[in-house]
Write a protein that holds these residues in place. Structure first.
Motif, PDB file in Angstrom:
ATOM      1  N   UNK A 183       0.827  -1.206   0.000  1.00 55.39           N
ATOM      2  CA  UNK A 183       0.000   0.000   0.000  1.00 55.39           C
ATOM      3  C   UNK A 183       0.859   1.252   0.000  1.00 55.39           C
ATOM      4  N   UNK A 184       0.359   2.262  -0.662  1.00 55.03           N
ATOM      5  CA  UNK A 184       0.895   3.615  -0.560  1.00 55.03           C
ATOM      6  C   UNK A 184      -0.201   4.489   0.018  1.00 55.03           C
ATOM      7  N   UNK A 185       0.115   5.190   1.101  1.00 53.70           N
ATOM      8  CA  UNK A 185      -0.859   6.099   1.708  1.00 53.70           C
ATOM      9  C   UNK A 185      -0.590   7.512   1.188  1.00 53.70           C
ATOM     10  N   UNK A 186      -1.661   8.170   0.783  1.00 55.61           N
ATOM     11  CA  UNK A 186      -1.546   9.509   0.209  1.00 55.61           C
ATOM     12  C   UNK A 186      -2.827  10.288   0.470  1.00 55.61           C
ATOM     13  N   UNK A 187      -2.746  11.581   0.265  1.00 56.78           N
ATOM     14  CA  UNK A 187      -3.939  12.420   0.382  1.00 56.78           C
ATOM     15  C   UNK A 187      -4.613  12.514  -0.972  1.00 56.78           C
ATOM     16  N   UNK A 188      -5.920  12.261  -0.989  1.00 56.34           N
ATOM     17  CA  UNK A 188      -6.683  12.298  -2.241  1.00 56.34           C
ATOM     18  C   UNK A 188      -8.127  12.626  -1.899  1.00 56.34           C
ATOM     19  N   UNK A 189      -8.625  13.668  -2.463  1.00 53.60           N
ATOM     20  CA  UNK A 189     -10.019  14.060  -2.208  1.00 53.60           C
ATOM     21  C   UNK A 189     -10.436  15.058  -3.274  1.00 53.60           C
ATOM     22  N   UNK A 190     -11.661  15.499  -3.173  1.00 49.07           N
ATOM     23  CA  UNK A 190     -12.158  16.491  -4.113  1.00 49.07           C
ATOM     24  C   UNK A 190     -11.375  17.798  -4.037  1.00 49.07           C
ATOM     25  N   UNK A 191     -10.632  18.002  -2.935  1.00 49.02           N
ATOM     26  CA  UNK A 191      -9.854  19.243  -2.862  1.00 49.02           C
ATOM     27  C   UNK A 191      -8.351  19.003  -2.785  1.00 49.02           C
ATOM     28  N   UNK A 192      -7.914  17.784  -3.082  1.00 47.99           N
ATOM     29  CA  UNK A 192      -6.482  17.484  -3.122  1.00 47.99           C
ATOM     30  C   UNK A 192      -6.251  16.381  -4.156  1.00 47.99           C
ATOM     31  N   UNK A 193      -5.803  16.769  -5.365  1.00 44.86           N
ATOM     32  CA  UNK A 193      -5.803  15.816  -6.466  1.00 44.86           C
ATOM     33  C   UNK A 193      -4.442  15.689  -7.169  1.00 44.86           C
ATOM     34  N   UNK A 194      -3.394  16.259  -6.607  1.00 40.78           N
ATOM     35  CA  UNK A 194      -2.111  16.228  -7.310  1.00 40.78           C
ATOM     36  C   UNK A 194      -1.521  14.826  -7.425  1.00 40.78           C
ATOM     37  N   UNK A 195      -1.934  13.902  -6.552  1.00 39.50           N
ATOM     38  CA  UNK A 195      -1.410  12.529  -6.632  1.00 39.50           C
ATOM     39  C   UNK A 195      -1.876  11.808  -7.894  1.00 39.50           C
ATOM     40  N   UNK A 196      -2.913  12.332  -8.549  1.00 47.21           N
ATOM     41  CA  UNK A 196      -3.434  11.691  -9.762  1.00 47.21           C
ATOM     42  C   UNK A 196      -2.451  11.770 -10.927  1.00 47.21           C
ATOM     43  N   UNK A 330       2.147  23.866   2.951  1.00 45.65           N
ATOM     44  CA  UNK A 330       2.814  25.149   3.011  1.00 45.65           C
ATOM     45  C   UNK A 330       4.162  25.144   3.711  1.00 45.65           C
ATOM     46  N   UNK A 331       4.855  24.022   3.666  1.00 41.30           N
ATOM     47  CA  UNK A 331       6.192  23.968   4.252  1.00 41.30           C
ATOM     48  C   UNK A 331       6.261  23.466   5.672  1.00 41.30           C
ATOM     49  N   UNK A 332       5.109  23.205   6.309  1.00 35.59           N
ATOM     50  CA  UNK A 332       5.166  22.721   7.693  1.00 35.59           C
ATOM     51  C   UNK A 332       5.334  21.204   7.751  1.00 35.59           C
ATOM     52  N   UNK A 333       5.270  20.534   6.609  1.00 40.50           N
ATOM     53  CA  UNK A 333       5.499  19.096   6.558  1.00 40.50           C
ATOM     54  C   UNK A 333       6.000  18.737   5.168  1.00 40.50           C
ATOM     55  N   UNK A 334       6.768  17.656   5.094  1.00 38.14           N
ATOM     56  CA  UNK A 334       7.247  17.188   3.797  1.00 38.14           C
ATOM     57  C   UNK A 334       6.184  16.334   3.117  1.00 38.14           C
ATOM     58  N   UNK A 335       6.273  16.233   1.793  1.00 38.04           N
ATOM     59  CA  UNK A 335       5.339  15.406   1.034  1.00 38.04           C
ATOM     60  C   UNK A 335       6.127  14.579   0.026  1.00 38.04           C
ATOM     61  N   UNK A 336       5.421  13.832  -0.808  1.00 38.27           N
ATOM     62  CA  UNK A 336       6.068  13.008  -1.823  1.00 38.27           C
ATOM     63  C   UNK A 336       6.899  13.829  -2.791  1.00 38.27           C
ATOM     64  N   UNK A 337       6.619  15.097  -2.894  1.00 34.34           N
ATOM     65  CA  UNK A 337       7.361  15.944  -3.821  1.00 34.34           C
ATOM     66  C   UNK A 337       8.812  16.157  -3.386  1.00 34.34           C
ATOM     67  N   UNK A 338       9.092  15.933  -2.094  1.00 34.64           N
ATOM     68  CA  UNK A 338      10.460  16.099  -1.581  1.00 34.64           C
ATOM     69  C   UNK A 338      11.030  14.786  -1.070  1.00 34.64           C
ATOM     70  N   UNK A 339      10.645  13.659  -1.675  1.00 35.04           N
ATOM     71  CA  UNK A 339      10.971  12.376  -1.045  1.00 35.04           C
ATOM     72  C   UNK A 339      12.044  11.554  -1.745  1.00 35.04           C
ATOM     73  N   UNK A 340      12.651  12.053  -2.806  1.00 33.85           N
ATOM     74  CA  UNK A 340      13.675  11.253  -3.476  1.00 33.85           C
ATOM     75  C   UNK A 340      14.930  11.135  -2.609  1.00 33.85           C
ATOM     76  N   UNK A 341      15.573   9.982  -2.652  1.00 35.00           N
ATOM     77  CA  UNK A 341      16.730   9.704  -1.810  1.00 35.00           C
ATOM     78  C   UNK A 341      17.977   9.474  -2.665  1.00 35.00           C
ATOM     79  N   UNK A 342      19.169   9.512  -2.041  1.00 32.02           N
ATOM     80  CA  UNK A 342      20.397   9.275  -2.813  1.00 32.02           C
ATOM     81  C   UNK A 342      20.431   7.872  -3.394  1.00 32.02           C
ATOM     82  N   UNK A 343      21.285   7.685  -4.389  1.00 30.98           N
ATOM     83  CA  UNK A 343      21.480   6.365  -4.965  1.00 30.98           C
ATOM     84  C   UNK A 343      22.164   5.441  -3.951  1.00 30.98           C
ATOM     85  N   UNK A 344      21.871   4.175  -4.034  1.00 28.39           N
ATOM     86  CA  UNK A 344      22.466   3.203  -3.095  1.00 28.39           C
ATOM     87  C   UNK A 344      23.988   3.211  -3.182  1.00 28.39           C
TER      88      UNK A 344
END
Length: 349
Positions: A183-196, A330-344
C-alpha cells in the motif's frame, strides 16, 4: 431516504490491498485525531468505545503512527484491542517521522527502523504489525537501505506487509524492486488531487493498493468554512494554507457546490465526498478519521452512495484544477514531492 441517518444500512465490503494477500475493510478508520494534531487528546473511554463500534460495524482497518501523540495513539489502540479484538482487525502503523521543537525529524536509518518497530510492538502490545508504513522518506538515506531492514523485519515475522506514505513515484519503484509494497498512503479528495498525475498511475502499474488519508479534506468537505471557527488553538489545521482567510472564501465555493449536489442525492456532503473516492476504483481504501460516533455512522453511509457516470463528471467539474487555493502543507510538513533519496551506490554505513 437519507443515507446520513442509518449507519446499520451500510454494508462494509472487504477488499484486497495490493498483490501480496492483505485484505482489509473497504473503509478504514484514521485514529490520529483521537490523540494528536486536531486539538487536545479526546477522552480515552470515548475513543475506545468509538473504535469498538467501528470494528463491530465491519470497519476493521485501523490506522495509527508512532508520531501521533507522540506514542499515545498507539497505546490507546493497544488498550482497545484487549479482550480478543486483535484478531478482528488489520492494524497499520508508521515510523520515521517525529517532531522536535516544532520541527519535523525524518529518520530512515536501519537501526532506527528496527528500534521503532520494536517500540511500536510494545506500545500496541502485539506480536506482529499487519501493515508497517514508512511515514516520511529520509532523503539522506537511500531508500534501499531503509527497505532492507524492513525486509528483515518481515522475514522475522514482526511485520506482515510494508507500505509507504508520501513517497514519490521513483521512490515507490525503487522500493518495489527490492520487496513488494502492499500500500501507498496519500492524500486524495475532491480538494487534493495532485497525486493523480504520477503517484496513483505508478501504484496501479505495480499492483499497489492506495490508502487515502484526509478523504474529507481535513473536515472541510464535511462542514465547510464554518469548521475553521471551531478549531482549538492546538489544531494544526489552523496553519494550513487552504484554511487561511485569503483562500477560504474561494474554497467555500467547492463546499457549496458539493453540498448542493449532496442535497439532490439525499446524502450528506461528507458521504458524497467519500463516494467520489470509492468510485475511483476497487484498489482504493479511504480512512476517514473522526472522534465522534455520529460522524462515524455518517461516514460509513458513504459506502451506499452510488454515483452515475454523469454525476462523476459533474464532480470532476466541481473539483477542477482551479477549484481550490492553497498548498497542502505550506512547508510545515514534507510530502512526496520532496521524497527522493540518494542512490544506493553513494551510501556509506
Amino acid at each position: 431516504m437519507s443515507l446520513g441517518r442509518e449507519q446499520e444500512m451500510a454494508t462494509v465490503r472487504r477488499m484486497k490491498l495490493g498483490s501480496q494477500g492483505l485484505e482489509v475493510s473497504a473503509q478504514g478508520l484514521g485514529c490520529m485525531g483521537m490523540s494528536a494534531f486536531y486539538g487536545p487528546p479526546k477522552p480515552e473511554p470515548d475513543m475506545i468505545a468509538l473504535i469498538h463500534r467501528a470494528i463491530n460495524s465491519g470497519v476493521t482497518f485501523l490506522d495509527t503512527a508512532d508520531s501521533y501523540g507522540p506514542h499515545t495513539n498507539e497505546i490507546l489502540i493497544g488498550k482497545t484491542l484487549k479482550g480478543g479484538m486483535r484478531e478482528k482487525v488489520e492494524l497499520a502503523t508508521k515510523f520515521g517521522c517525529s517532531f522536535l521543537d516544532g520541527k519535523i525529524q525524518i529518520n530512515g536509518d536501519p537501526a532506527y527502523v528496527r528500534a521503532a518497530c520494536e517500540a511500536s510492538l510494545k506500545r500496541l502490545d502485539i506480536n506482529c504489525i499487519d501493515l508497517y508504513y514508512v511515514h516520511r522518506i529520509d532523503t539522506r538515506v537511500p531508500i534501499e537501505v531503509t527497505m532492507g531492514e524492513l525486509k528483515k523485519l518481515v522475514e522475522e515475522g514482526k511485520i506482515k506487509y510494508v507500505g509507504l506514505s508520501e513517497a514519490s513515484a521513483s521512490t515507490i519503484r525503487r522500493v518495489h524492486a527490492i520487496h513488494p509494497i502492499s500500500a501507498v498512503q496519500l492524500e486524495w479528495s475532491l480538494w487534493s488531487r495532485d497525486a493523480e498525475e504520477e503517484i496513483i498511475p505508478t501504484c496501479r502499474e505495480l499492483g499497489i493498493g492506495i490508502v487515502v488519508h484526509s478523504p474529507l479534506g481535513q473536515g472541510f468537505l464535511s462542514s465547510g468554512p464554518r469548521m475553521v471557527d471551531k478549531l482549538s488553538n492546538g489544531d494544526f489545521r489552523k496553519l494550513l494554507p487552504k484554511f487561511q482567510p485569503e483562500n477560504l472564501e474561494h474554497n467555500k465555493n467547492l463546499y457549496d457546490r458539493v453540498s448542493e449536489m449532496a442535497a439532490r442525492k439525499g446524502c450528506t456532503p461528507s458521504q458524497l465526498a467519500l463516494a467520489w473516492v470509492y468510485h475511483q476504483g476497487s484498489d482504493v481504501c479511504p480512512i476517514p478519521g473522526t472522534t465522534k460516533i455520529e460522524n462515524f455512522n455518517q461516514n460509513i453511509g458513504g459506502l451506499s452512495v452510488k454515483l452515475e457516470p454523469k454525476e462523476m463528471t459533474e464532480l470532476e467539474v466541481i473539483a477542477s484544477a482551479d477549484a481550490v487555493k492553497g498548498d497542502r502543507y505550506g512547508g510545515i510538513s514534507t510530502t512526496w514531492k520532496e521524497s527522493d533519496t540518494p542512490a544506493l551506490s553513494s551510501w556509506k554505513a
